[in-house]
Design an enzyme around this catalytic site. Structure first.
Site, PDB file in Angstrom:
ATOM      1  N   ARG A   1       0.827  -1.217   0.000  1.00 45.33           N
ATOM      2  CA  ARG A   1       0.000   0.000   0.000  1.00 45.33           C
ATOM      3  C   ARG A   1       0.858   1.262   0.000  1.00 45.33           C
ATOM      4  O   ARG A   1       0.518   2.248   0.664  1.00 45.33           O
ATOM      5  CB  ARG A   1      -0.914   0.022   1.234  1.00 45.33           C
ATOM      6  CG  ARG A   1      -1.950  -1.068   1.266  1.00 45.33           C
ATOM      7  CD  ARG A   1      -3.086  -0.728   0.314  1.00 45.33           C
ATOM      8  NE  ARG A   1      -4.211  -1.612   0.494  1.00 45.33           N
ATOM      9  CZ  ARG A   1      -5.274  -1.309   1.235  1.00 45.33           C
ATOM     10  NH1 ARG A   1      -5.360  -0.175   1.846  1.00 45.33           N
ATOM     11  NH2 ARG A   1      -6.258  -2.167   1.330  1.00 45.33           N
TER      12      ARG A   1
ATOM     13  N   ARG B   1      -3.000   7.078   1.336  1.00 44.57           N
ATOM     14  CA  ARG B   1      -3.393   8.317   2.012  1.00 44.57           C
ATOM     15  C   ARG B   1      -2.334   8.920   2.922  1.00 44.57           C
ATOM     16  O   ARG B   1      -2.412  10.092   3.279  1.00 44.57           O
ATOM     17  CB  ARG B   1      -4.674   8.072   2.815  1.00 44.57           C
ATOM     18  CG  ARG B   1      -5.891   8.030   1.935  1.00 44.57           C
ATOM     19  CD  ARG B   1      -7.083   7.545   2.699  1.00 44.57           C
ATOM     20  NE  ARG B   1      -6.885   6.156   3.121  1.00 44.57           N
ATOM     21  CZ  ARG B   1      -7.791   5.426   3.742  1.00 44.57           C
ATOM     22  NH1 ARG B   1      -8.938   5.959   4.052  1.00 44.57           N
ATOM     23  NH2 ARG B   1      -7.534   4.177   4.057  1.00 44.57           N
TER      24      ARG B   1
ATOM     25  N   ARG C   1      -6.398  12.958  -4.466  1.00 46.35           N
ATOM     26  CA  ARG C   1      -7.654  12.379  -3.975  1.00 46.35           C
ATOM     27  C   ARG C   1      -8.693  13.452  -3.662  1.00 46.35           C
ATOM     28  O   ARG C   1      -9.894  13.182  -3.703  1.00 46.35           O
ATOM     29  CB  ARG C   1      -7.327  11.533  -2.748  1.00 46.35           C
ATOM     30  CG  ARG C   1      -8.466  10.810  -2.114  1.00 46.35           C
ATOM     31  CD  ARG C   1      -8.904   9.595  -2.917  1.00 46.35           C
ATOM     32  NE  ARG C   1      -9.709   8.745  -2.058  1.00 46.35           N
ATOM     33  CZ  ARG C   1     -10.996   8.951  -1.814  1.00 46.35           C
ATOM     34  NH1 ARG C   1     -11.619   9.965  -2.374  1.00 46.35           N
ATOM     35  NH2 ARG C   1     -11.654   8.152  -0.996  1.00 46.35           N
TER      36      ARG C   1
ATOM     37  N   ASP D   1      -6.950  -1.989  -7.254  1.00 43.32           N
ATOM     38  CA  ASP D   1      -7.529  -2.583  -6.052  1.00 43.32           C
ATOM     39  C   ASP D   1      -7.930  -4.023  -6.326  1.00 43.32           C
ATOM     40  O   ASP D   1      -8.214  -4.381  -7.469  1.00 43.32           O
ATOM     41  CB  ASP D   1      -8.751  -1.793  -5.569  1.00 43.32           C
ATOM     42  CG  ASP D   1      -9.021  -2.065  -4.097  1.00 43.32           C
ATOM     43  OD1 ASP D   1      -8.426  -1.389  -3.250  1.00 43.32           O
ATOM     44  OD2 ASP D   1      -9.794  -2.995  -3.796  1.00 43.32           O
TER      45      ASP D   1
ATOM     46  N   TYR E   1     -15.439 -10.369   0.269  1.00 44.96           N
ATOM     47  CA  TYR E   1     -15.958  -9.020  -0.001  1.00 44.96           C
ATOM     48  C   TYR E   1     -17.288  -9.079  -0.748  1.00 44.96           C
ATOM     49  O   TYR E   1     -18.195  -8.289  -0.500  1.00 44.96           O
ATOM     50  CB  TYR E   1     -14.939  -8.182  -0.782  1.00 44.96           C
ATOM     51  CG  TYR E   1     -13.898  -7.566   0.126  1.00 44.96           C
ATOM     52  CD1 TYR E   1     -14.164  -6.400   0.829  1.00 44.96           C
ATOM     53  CD2 TYR E   1     -12.668  -8.174   0.307  1.00 44.96           C
ATOM     54  CE1 TYR E   1     -13.225  -5.848   1.683  1.00 44.96           C
ATOM     55  CE2 TYR E   1     -11.715  -7.630   1.158  1.00 44.96           C
ATOM     56  CZ  TYR E   1     -12.007  -6.463   1.845  1.00 44.96           C
ATOM     57  OH  TYR E   1     -11.088  -5.931   2.698  1.00 44.96           O
TER      58      TYR E   1
HETATM   59  O1  CP3 Z   1       0.094  -1.308  -2.547  1.00 43.17           O
HETATM   60  C1  CP3 Z   1      -0.267  -0.355  -3.256  1.00 43.17           C
HETATM   61  O2  CP3 Z   1       0.083   0.823  -3.050  1.00 43.17           O
HETATM   62  C2  CP3 Z   1      -1.123  -0.651  -4.479  1.00 43.17           C
HETATM   63  C3  CP3 Z   1      -2.485  -0.328  -4.347  1.00 43.17           C
HETATM   64  C4  CP3 Z   1      -3.421  -1.178  -3.502  1.00 43.17           C
HETATM   65  C5  CP3 Z   1      -4.624  -0.638  -2.990  1.00 43.17           C
HETATM   66  N1  CP3 Z   1      -5.358  -1.642  -2.446  1.00 43.17           N
HETATM   67  C6  CP3 Z   1      -4.995   0.776  -3.071  1.00 43.17           C
HETATM   68  C7  CP3 Z   1      -6.040   1.282  -2.168  1.00 43.17           C
HETATM   69  C8  CP3 Z   1      -3.396  -2.531  -3.171  1.00 43.17           C
HETATM   70  C9  CP3 Z   1      -2.322  -3.570  -3.407  1.00 43.17           C
HETATM   71  C10 CP3 Z   1      -4.634  -2.823  -2.526  1.00 43.17           C
HETATM   72  C11 CP3 Z   1      -5.011  -4.179  -2.104  1.00 43.17           C
HETATM   73  C12 CP3 Z   1      -6.225  -4.361  -1.315  1.00 43.17           C
HETATM   74  N2  CP3 Z   1      -7.408  -3.709  -1.427  1.00 43.17           N
HETATM   75  C13 CP3 Z   1      -6.364  -5.365  -0.335  1.00 43.17           C
HETATM   76  C14 CP3 Z   1      -5.334  -6.386   0.002  1.00 43.17           C
HETATM   77  C15 CP3 Z   1      -4.238  -5.823   0.799  1.00 43.17           C
HETATM   78  C16 CP3 Z   1      -4.513  -5.736   2.268  1.00 43.17           C
HETATM   79  O3  CP3 Z   1      -4.414  -4.616   2.790  1.00 43.17           O
HETATM   80  O4  CP3 Z   1      -4.802  -6.747   2.888  1.00 43.17           O
HETATM   81  C17 CP3 Z   1      -7.661  -5.244   0.199  1.00 43.17           C
HETATM   82  C18 CP3 Z   1      -8.233  -6.076   1.309  1.00 43.17           C
HETATM   83  C19 CP3 Z   1      -8.319  -4.215  -0.516  1.00 43.17           C
HETATM   84  C20 CP3 Z   1      -9.729  -3.750  -0.372  1.00 43.17           C
HETATM   85  C21 CP3 Z   1      -9.741  -2.345   0.051  1.00 43.17           C
HETATM   86  N3  CP3 Z   1      -9.550  -1.263  -0.800  1.00 43.17           N
HETATM   87  C22 CP3 Z   1      -9.913  -1.847   1.356  1.00 43.17           C
HETATM   88  C23 CP3 Z   1     -10.132  -2.711   2.585  1.00 43.17           C
HETATM   89  C24 CP3 Z   1      -9.834  -0.456   1.276  1.00 43.17           C
HETATM   90  C25 CP3 Z   1      -9.984   0.521   2.404  1.00 43.17           C
HETATM   91  C26 CP3 Z   1      -8.700   0.469   3.158  1.00 43.17           C
HETATM   92  C27 CP3 Z   1      -8.459   1.663   3.999  1.00 43.17           C
HETATM   93  O5  CP3 Z   1      -7.287   2.037   4.005  1.00 43.17           O
HETATM   94  O6  CP3 Z   1      -9.365   2.194   4.652  1.00 43.17           O
HETATM   95  C28 CP3 Z   1      -9.577  -0.101  -0.069  1.00 43.17           C
HETATM   96  C29 CP3 Z   1      -9.365   1.236  -0.628  1.00 43.17           C
HETATM   97  C30 CP3 Z   1      -7.968   1.519  -1.071  1.00 43.17           C
HETATM   98  N4  CP3 Z   1      -7.241   0.705  -1.887  1.00 43.17           N
HETATM   99  C31 CP3 Z   1      -7.212   2.708  -0.793  1.00 43.17           C
HETATM  100  C32 CP3 Z   1      -6.009   2.557  -1.498  1.00 43.17           C
HETATM  101  C33 CP3 Z   1      -4.883   3.562  -1.591  1.00 43.17           C
HETATM  102  C34 CP3 Z   1      -7.653   3.898   0.030  1.00 43.17           C
HETATM  103  C35 CP3 Z   1      -8.569   4.707  -0.796  1.00 43.17           C
HETATM  104  C36 CP3 Z   1      -8.628   6.163  -0.395  1.00 43.17           C
HETATM  105  O7  CP3 Z   1      -9.107   6.521   0.703  1.00 43.17           O
HETATM  106  O8  CP3 Z   1      -8.194   7.006  -1.187  1.00 43.17           O
END
Ligand code: CP3
Length: 338
Positions: free
Chosen positions: A21, A25, A34, A70, A142
């Site tokens: 990640r 943010r 964003r 994502d 999910y």
């Molecule tokens: O690693 C990276 O920088 C690449 C981008 C990436 C994102 N999500 C961007 C993102 C990757 C590899 C993911 C994977 C992902 N997404 C997972 C598996 C990894 C893990 O953490 O276990 C999961 C479970 C998701 C599903 C998902 N997407 C969730 C649970 C959330 C909310 C998480 C939070 O931080 O509250 C997202 C949104 C998300 N995906 C964001 C980002 C940068 C935040 C979005 C925002 O607020 O702008």
């Protein structure tokens, strides 16, 4: 290149570093973009996704980029889109409620925007690019829960009461996932990572039935090195080894140096700093990084990372300290006369 050398267990200089990640943010540059676009727009517009992918490369000089996307793009491509709600997380508009819903779960929209973003990023970086996907069980959860859930109650009830239709769901997701990884690889992804983020909810026999066979299928059908990250799966190391990933990602609740002794030398290890250590004073961050670095010193198949994704309120300065500590380890290491 350090990262690819390490994935192939042939790295003889300091370990490569990237952060799960890493584009998110915690970066002011990310928050700035964003504030103008929602999350969906950011992942769907290849120019924006490419720009965001590059942010941590420019800010911290990471040794690998990971494409900004994502794991929930797969449900979306199967006709189950999601919204990202502030303070809640991802919310599916139309979760699966019964096995009958599986009939409607068919490829509906293309994921070409991910390939386009990869093609835009590639010429702009000199480090390898990681593509990724969620593992079928995690993505299934999910689809069933409709978003993030603390206990995956609906998902577990489904798989316990009706394993046959749960397998059907996993099969649909596995097929879509293999296609999506292949798309990312053809577009230029050098390595792919599978996130089984909710594996910690499964008992051992459930892992054997609902996780490993599908990961096995994905790994055997994908033509690029695969990193498998399964949260809470270190206790079933033997099964992970059987999957023959190029690398195993470890969460932070284990001693990576001990684990190394039980993993064949042709499988790399990635991890595993506790993400919350980045809240600590800089000296503590350095000390905790060095503890891992010393334990893995000289290991040709070690990739430094956190044990899970970086938290959104971490200071970028803490990330700088982490990356510098890994990179300076090189100097200490290489200037040593022995
Ligand atoms: O690693 C990276 O920088 C690449 C981008 C990436 C994102 N999500 C961007 C993102 C990757 C590899 C993911 C994977 C992902 N997404 C997972 C598996 C990894 C893990 O953490 O276990 C999961 C479970 C998701 C599903 C998902 N997407 C969730 C649970 C959330 C909310 C998480 C939070 O931080 O509250 C997202 C949104 C998300 N995906 C964001 C980002 C940068 C935040 C979005 C925002 O607020 O702008």
């Amino acid at each position: 290149m350090l990262f690819l050398d390490a994935i192939h267990c042939q790295n003889h200089s300091r370990p490569p570093v990237w952060i799960m990640r890493q584009a998110g943010r915690y970066m002011p540059e990310y928050r700035q973009i964003r504030s103008q676009y929602n999350f969906q727009e950011m992942i769907h517009k290849p120019e924006l996704a490419a720009e965001v992918t590059l942010l941590p490369i420019h800010a911290f000089d990471m040794d690998a980029a990971i494409i900004f996307s994502d794991i929930l793009t797969i449900p979306e491509s199967l006709g189950r889109p999601f919204q990202f709600k502030e303070g809640i997380g991802p919310v599916l508009e139309n979760p699966l409620t019964s096995p009958q819903d599986l009939d409607s779960l068919t490829p509906t929209t293309s994921l070409d925007f991910v390939a386009e973003a990869i093609k835009l990023v590639k010429p702009q970086i000199s480090v390898p690019l990681i593509g990724f996907c969620g593992a079928p069980f995690t993505v299934a959860s999910y689809l069933i829960e409709g978003g993030s859930s603390r206990d995956l109650k609906k998902t577990k009830q489904w798989l316990l009461r009706d394993p046959a239709s749960f397998h059907q769901l996993l099969d649909i997701l596995t097929q879509a996932t293999i296609k999506h990884l292949q798309l990312q690889i053809s577009a230029g992804a050098d390595v792919v990572q599978i996130f089984e983020s909710w594996a910690n909810h499964l008992g051992y026999s459930q892992l054997q039935e609902f996780c490993f066979p599908y990961i096995n299928r994905i790994i055997s059908q994908v033509d690029a090195p695969v990193i498998f990250f399964g949260r809470g799966t270190v206790g079933v190391l033997e099964d992970l080894i059987q999957l023959k990933p190029h690398a195993i990602g470890l969460d932070w609740a284990c001693d990576i140096t001990q684990i190394r002794k039980n993993v064949p030398t042709n499988i790399a290890l990635q991890g595993n700093l506790d993400p919350q250590v980045l809240y600590a004073p800089h000296d503590t961050i350095r000390r905790e990084c060095q503890r891992i670095l010393s334990g893995m010193e000289g290991d040709p198949g070690f990739i430094f990372n956190l044990g899970h994704g970086i938290l959104p309120d971490i200071s970028p300065d803490a990330v700088k300290v982490l990356v510098e500590t890994v990179k300076e380890f090189q100097c200490a290491h290489e200037s040593s006369p022995f």
